[in-house]
Design a protein around this motif. Structure first.
Motif, PDB file in Angstrom:
ATOM      1  N   ALA A  62       0.819  -1.224   0.000  1.00  0.00           N
ATOM      2  CA  ALA A  62       0.000   0.000   0.000  1.00  0.00           C
ATOM      3  C   ALA A  62       0.847   1.267   0.000  1.00  0.00           C
ATOM      4  O   ALA A  62       0.316   2.368  -0.186  1.00  0.00           O
ATOM      5  CB  ALA A  62      -0.925  -0.006   1.220  1.00  0.00           C
ATOM      6  N   ARG A  86      -8.759   7.833   1.373  1.00  0.00           N
ATOM      7  CA  ARG A  86      -8.044   7.228   0.241  1.00  0.00           C
ATOM      8  C   ARG A  86      -6.989   6.245   0.738  1.00  0.00           C
ATOM      9  O   ARG A  86      -6.891   5.114   0.246  1.00  0.00           O
ATOM     10  CB  ARG A  86      -7.391   8.327  -0.610  1.00  0.00           C
ATOM     11  N   THR A  87      -6.211   6.658   1.745  1.00  0.00           N
ATOM     12  CA  THR A  87      -5.168   5.783   2.277  1.00  0.00           C
ATOM     13  C   THR A  87      -5.772   4.543   2.931  1.00  0.00           C
ATOM     14  O   THR A  87      -5.274   3.425   2.759  1.00  0.00           O
ATOM     15  CB  THR A  87      -4.305   6.543   3.304  1.00  0.00           C
ATOM     16  N   LEU A 123      -6.637   2.154   0.283  1.00  0.00           N
ATOM     17  CA  LEU A 123      -5.449   1.484  -0.268  1.00  0.00           C
ATOM     18  C   LEU A 123      -5.010   0.331   0.634  1.00  0.00           C
ATOM     19  O   LEU A 123      -4.659  -0.750   0.158  1.00  0.00           O
ATOM     20  CB  LEU A 123      -4.302   2.488  -0.412  1.00  0.00           C
ATOM     21  N   ASP A 127      -7.552  -2.535   0.371  1.00  0.00           N
ATOM     22  CA  ASP A 127      -7.395  -3.217  -0.920  1.00  0.00           C
ATOM     23  C   ASP A 127      -6.157  -4.104  -0.925  1.00  0.00           C
ATOM     24  O   ASP A 127      -6.186  -5.237  -1.428  1.00  0.00           O
ATOM     25  CB  ASP A 127      -7.297  -2.190  -2.055  1.00  0.00           C
ATOM     26  N   ALA A 128      -5.056  -3.588  -0.373  1.00  0.00           N
ATOM     27  CA  ALA A 128      -3.820  -4.368  -0.330  1.00  0.00           C
ATOM     28  C   ALA A 128      -3.996  -5.612   0.533  1.00  0.00           C
ATOM     29  O   ALA A 128      -3.554  -6.710   0.174  1.00  0.00           O
ATOM     30  CB  ALA A 128      -2.677  -3.504   0.207  1.00  0.00           C
TER      31      ALA A 128
END
Length: 345
Positions: free
Chosen positions: A17, A39-40, A43, A46-47
């Motif tokens: 990420a 947003r972070t 990420l 998702d990672a």
């Protein structure tokens, strides 16, 4: 030497990420708000999903002193409504690294034994239906008495709950009763649940209040266990009793309404041409009978989601969301205008 794939670590997630391990811990521990951007956080999630990363909950729980487990107490697993409540609760729980243990009160509504040697050690909190309060007695009688409790569909004035999640039961029953009255029905039969619970008392009060507003209207009540055959037998006796026959039945649940439809047919009558029948809940059963049931749709999954979210709020020292969840009147083929000559007015 046998090759094997190493289990992904938080360091792997951080690397994928492009963030620090501390940020990964904040996001996956659901403590990122106000410290990490949306947003972070996305990420990182998702990672973690791509890598198949699962946090070591056992180690984390030792550090936190919590089990990240909630108990959902329901009256019976055979009731579709509570299966959907569980689905909603489990969805929210999974998003926060929690598990949900489902505990049905034996015999539907009867007393239960404490399912844990130590509820306090095994659980972080309890979510319970008001129809299964007998099962709570066993748990609260142990060292689990101080566990946070979220009550579903229960009396707002009753003590003991850290939070409550209610749907607009009164509004739903008022709406379906007004629907029948609007079709010209004046002799109503309330096929009521035999369970002595706040939610069913509210339904009876809502029907009576709606009927009182219409001159010439009256409602008679008969009780039955929440089973199709029991509902059929109670409705059949009431419809065959001496005196003017009711032209519409309003039922505490779709299960009872299905039984009422069978009773109407056994007496050689038709739904809705001779007698209208309305249910409550909007279970799959409501669309399986013929004609399909007019009923009130309850947001079962949302009840579960709100219940789990409320427990998480209590555990984190935040104020749970309040306000009743809305319900929806669903008009289908089982209700129609009062038949001509039936003396509805």
């Amino acid at each position: 030497m046998t090759e094997h794939t190493a289990r992904p670590t938080s360091r792997d997630v951080a690397r994928a990420a492009g963030v620090s391990q501390a940020t990964v811990s904040l996001v996956l521990g659901d403590k990122w708000r106000g410290r990490v951007s949306e947003r972070t956080a996305g990420l990182v999630r998702d990672a973690a999903r791509t890598l198949g990363y699962r946090p070591n909950l056992a180690a984390r729980n030792l550090r936190l002193g919590t089990t990240r487990t909630a108990l959902l107490v329901v009256p019976a697993l055979t009731n579709e409504f509570f299966a959907r409540v569980y689905t909603g609760a489990a969805e929210v729980a999974a998003e926060h690294g929690f598990g949900v243990v489902l505990y049905p009160s034996p015999e539907g509504m009867g007393p239960a034994r404490d399912p844990f040697a130590s509820a306090r050690a095994a659980l972080d909190g309890v979510i319970a239906s008001s129809m299964a309060t007998a099962a709570l007695d066993a748990i609260s009688g142990t060292d689990g008495a101080d566990l946070p409790l979220v009550m579903l569909d229960s009396d707002p004035a009753a003590p003991g709950a850290a939070a409550r999640v209610n749907v607009d039961i009164a509004g739903g029953m008022r709406g379906v009763t007004e629907h029948l009255l609007g079709l010209g029905h004046r002799r109503l039969l309330h096929l009521a649940s035999a369970v002595d619970s706040w939610t069913f008392r509210v339904r009876a009060e809502a029907i009576a209040a709606a009927v009182r507003k219409v001159p010439g209207a009256a409602v008679r009540t008969v009780h039955a266990p929440l089973e199709v055959d029991a509902g059929r037998a109670a409705a059949e006796r009431a419809l065959a009793a001496p005196g003017a026959r009711p032209t519409a039945l309003v039922c505490d649940g779709d299960v009872l309404a299905a039984g009422a439809c069978k009773a109407v047919r056994r007496l050689g009558l038709r739904v809705p041409e001779d007698i209208s029948v309305a249910g409550f809940d909007d279970l799959a059963l409501a669309r399986a009978v013929e004609p399909e049931l007019t009923t009130v749709r309850l947001p079962a999954e949302q009840v579960g989601r709100r219940g789990m979210a409320a427990l998480l709020s209590v555990l984190e020292g935040r104020r749970p969301e309040t306000g009743e969840l809305p319900v929806t009147l669903v008009v289908r083929g089982s209700t129609a205008p009062v038949p001509p000559g039936a003396g509805g007015d």
